[in-house]
Design a protein around this motif. Structure first.
Motif, PDB file in Angstrom:
ATOM      1  N   TRP A 225      61.158  93.949  72.677  1.00 21.66           N
ATOM      2  CA  TRP A 225      60.369  94.873  72.103  1.00 21.66           C
ATOM      3  C   TRP A 225      60.729  94.713  70.471  1.00 21.66           C
ATOM      4  CZ3 TRP A 225      56.845  97.823  74.032  1.00 21.66           C
ATOM      5  CH2 TRP A 225      57.044  97.956  75.158  1.00 21.66           C
ATOM      6  N   GLY A 226      61.285  93.538  69.765  1.00 18.65           N
ATOM      7  CA  GLY A 226      61.225  93.276  68.402  1.00 18.65           C
ATOM      8  C   GLY A 226      60.063  92.463  68.071  1.00 18.65           C
ATOM      9  N   GLN A 227      59.433  92.063  68.938  1.00 17.67           N
ATOM     10  CA  GLN A 227      58.186  91.413  68.606  1.00 17.67           C
ATOM     11  C   GLN A 227      57.124  91.882  69.492  1.00 17.67           C
ATOM     12  OE1 GLN A 227      59.552  87.448  69.293  1.00 17.67           O
ATOM     13  NE2 GLN A 227      59.717  87.421  71.645  1.00 17.67           N
ATOM     14  N   PRO A 228      55.785  91.406  69.487  1.00 14.98           N
ATOM     15  CA  PRO A 228      54.971  91.703  70.339  1.00 14.98           C
ATOM     16  C   PRO A 228      55.385  91.418  71.691  1.00 14.98           C
ATOM     17  CG  PRO A 228      53.773  90.737  68.540  1.00 14.98           C
ATOM     18  CD  PRO A 228      55.306  90.490  68.440  1.00 14.98           C
ATOM     19  N   HIS A 229      55.235  92.578  72.607  1.00 18.67           N
ATOM     20  CA  HIS A 229      55.643  92.496  73.974  1.00 18.67           C
ATOM     21  C   HIS A 229      54.567  92.004  74.887  1.00 18.67           C
ATOM     22  CE1 HIS A 229      57.705  93.461  77.632  1.00 18.67           C
ATOM     23  NE2 HIS A 229      58.483  93.749  77.046  1.00 18.67           N
ATOM     24  N   ILE A 230      54.362  90.716  74.834  1.00 13.41           N
ATOM     25  CA  ILE A 230      53.099  90.219  75.704  1.00 13.41           C
ATOM     26  C   ILE A 230      52.803  90.743  77.106  1.00 13.41           C
ATOM     27  CG2 ILE A 230      51.962  88.146  76.398  1.00 13.41           C
ATOM     28  CD1 ILE A 230      52.111  88.463  73.174  1.00 13.41           C
ATOM     29  N   PRO A 231      53.851  90.694  78.148  1.00 17.88           N
ATOM     30  CA  PRO A 231      53.539  91.412  79.341  1.00 17.88           C
ATOM     31  C   PRO A 231      53.107  92.838  79.108  1.00 17.88           C
ATOM     32  CG  PRO A 231      55.784  90.152  79.377  1.00 17.88           C
ATOM     33  CD  PRO A 231      55.271  90.348  77.733  1.00 17.88           C
ATOM     34  N   VAL A 232      53.662  93.739  78.644  1.00 16.55           N
ATOM     35  CA  VAL A 232      53.086  95.160  78.489  1.00 16.55           C
ATOM     36  C   VAL A 232      51.995  95.286  77.573  1.00 16.55           C
ATOM     37  CG1 VAL A 232      53.882  97.303  77.799  1.00 16.55           C
ATOM     38  CG2 VAL A 232      55.594  96.106  78.605  1.00 16.55           C
ATOM     39  N   MET A 233      51.620  94.484  76.723  1.00 17.69           N
ATOM     40  CA  MET A 233      50.571  94.330  75.812  1.00 17.69           C
ATOM     41  C   MET A 233      49.269  94.103  76.793  1.00 17.69           C
ATOM     42  SD  MET A 233      49.213  92.385  72.411  1.00 17.69           S
ATOM     43  CE  MET A 233      48.999  90.729  72.989  1.00 17.69           C
ATOM     44  N   THR A 234      49.647  93.017  77.677  1.00 14.85           N
ATOM     45  CA  THR A 234      48.598  92.477  78.810  1.00 14.85           C
ATOM     46  C   THR A 234      48.232  93.442  79.711  1.00 14.85           C
ATOM     47  OG1 THR A 234      49.650  90.275  78.540  1.00 14.85           O
ATOM     48  CG2 THR A 234      48.067  90.761  80.518  1.00 14.85           C
ATOM     49  N   ILE A 235      49.229  94.348  80.242  1.00  8.01           N
ATOM     50  CA  ILE A 235      48.697  95.401  81.010  1.00  8.01           C
ATOM     51  C   ILE A 235      48.234  96.676  80.517  1.00  8.01           C
ATOM     52  CG2 ILE A 235      50.083  97.399  82.279  1.00  8.01           C
ATOM     53  CD1 ILE A 235      52.176  95.225  82.793  1.00  8.01           C
ATOM     54  N   ASP A 236      48.531  96.832  79.249  1.00  3.96           N
ATOM     55  CA  ASP A 236      47.793  97.821  78.443  1.00  3.96           C
ATOM     56  C   ASP A 236      46.170  97.205  78.113  1.00  3.96           C
ATOM     57  OD1 ASP A 236      49.736  99.699  78.523  1.00  3.96           O
ATOM     58  OD2 ASP A 236      50.435  99.138  76.475  1.00  3.96           O
ATOM     59  N   LEU A 237      46.125  96.135  78.036  1.00  7.33           N
ATOM     60  CA  LEU A 237      44.889  95.579  77.450  1.00  7.33           C
ATOM     61  C   LEU A 237      43.865  95.616  78.927  1.00  7.33           C
ATOM     62  CD1 LEU A 237      45.394  92.530  75.375  1.00  7.33           C
ATOM     63  CD2 LEU A 237      43.945  94.415  74.803  1.00  7.33           C
ATOM     64  N   ILE A 238      44.427  95.525  79.917  1.00  6.54           N
ATOM     65  CA  ILE A 238      43.799  95.397  81.353  1.00  6.54           C
ATOM     66  C   ILE A 238      43.355  97.000  81.536  1.00  6.54           C
ATOM     67  CG2 ILE A 238      44.006  95.257  83.745  1.00  6.54           C
ATOM     68  CD1 ILE A 238      45.737  92.869  82.967  1.00  6.54           C
ATOM     69  N   LEU A 239      44.335  98.009  81.323  1.00  2.06           N
ATOM     70  CA  LEU A 239      44.204  99.293  81.374  1.00  2.06           C
ATOM     71  C   LEU A 239      42.995  99.791  80.511  1.00  2.06           C
ATOM     72  CD1 LEU A 239      44.787 102.026  82.698  1.00  2.06           C
ATOM     73  CD2 LEU A 239      46.567 102.552  81.009  1.00  2.06           C
ATOM     74  N   LEU A 240      43.148  99.188  79.228  1.00  3.42           N
ATOM     75  CA  LEU A 240      41.967  99.645  78.164  1.00  3.42           C
ATOM     76  C   LEU A 240      40.494  99.310  79.015  1.00  3.42           C
ATOM     77  CD1 LEU A 240      41.243 100.855  75.530  1.00  3.42           C
ATOM     78  CD2 LEU A 240      41.474  98.642  74.705  1.00  3.42           C
ATOM     79  N   ALA A 241      40.570  98.113  79.526  1.00  5.73           N
ATOM     80  CA  ALA A 241      39.204  97.668  79.894  1.00  5.73           C
ATOM     81  C   ALA A 241      38.901  98.532  81.135  1.00  5.73           C
ATOM     82  CB  ALA A 241      39.367  96.137  80.303  1.00  5.73           C
TER      83      ALA A 241
END
Length: 142
Positions: free
Chosen positions: A54-70
């Motif tokens: 969580w000290g940098q962009p959290h790619i796995p969670v960001m990917t999940i959030d992008l899929i949820l946004l779509a």
């Protein structure tokens, strides 16, 4: 005195289960779809949070959030309800918190996690309120 993390996590899951169950029962096709998306993304985020930092962009969670946004965007385009539009906009704020981490190394880990996680609560509330309003409107029109 701040609440313990286990209590906050427990309250989140109680709220998520109640909101998603209500949406699945009372929300019609849009409600069932939205509830399934939120619940699936919540479980996937717990699993995805195990990888990354969580000290940098959290790619796995960001990917999940992008899929949820779509998914919310897709639902908003196909639903007769207005709540998916609001859910899409609110979830976009969460996605922007991930993007902001690419441009700022000064953000604290706890703030990044909290900012991203916070917006799931208004999304669930918008879903429930929107379904109640839709049902009230349908009841009045019949």
């Amino acid at each position: 005195m701040p609440l313990p993390d286990a209590l906050i996590i427990g309250l989140y899951w109680v709220l998520a289960l109640l909101c998603c169950a209500f949406a699945a029962v009372a929300g019609g096709k849009s409600g069932r779809t939205g509830a399934a998306m939120i619940f699936t993304a919540s479980v996937a985020s717990v699993l995805g949070a195990q990888f990354g930092n969580w000290g940098q962009p959290h790619i796995p969670v960001m990917t999940i959030d992008l899929i949820l946004l779509a998914g919310f965007y897709w639902l908003a385009l196909r639903s007769e309800s207005y709540w998916p539009i609001w859910a899409t906009g609110l979830h976009l704020i969460s996605v922007i918190s991930h993007i902001a981490m690419f441009f700022s190394e000064e953000v604290r880990q706890a703030l990044y996690f909290a900012f991203g996680a916070f917006w799931s609560l208004p999304v669930m509330m918008v879903m429930v309120i929107g379904i109640v309003r839709d049902r009230t409107t349908q009841w009045r029109e019949s």
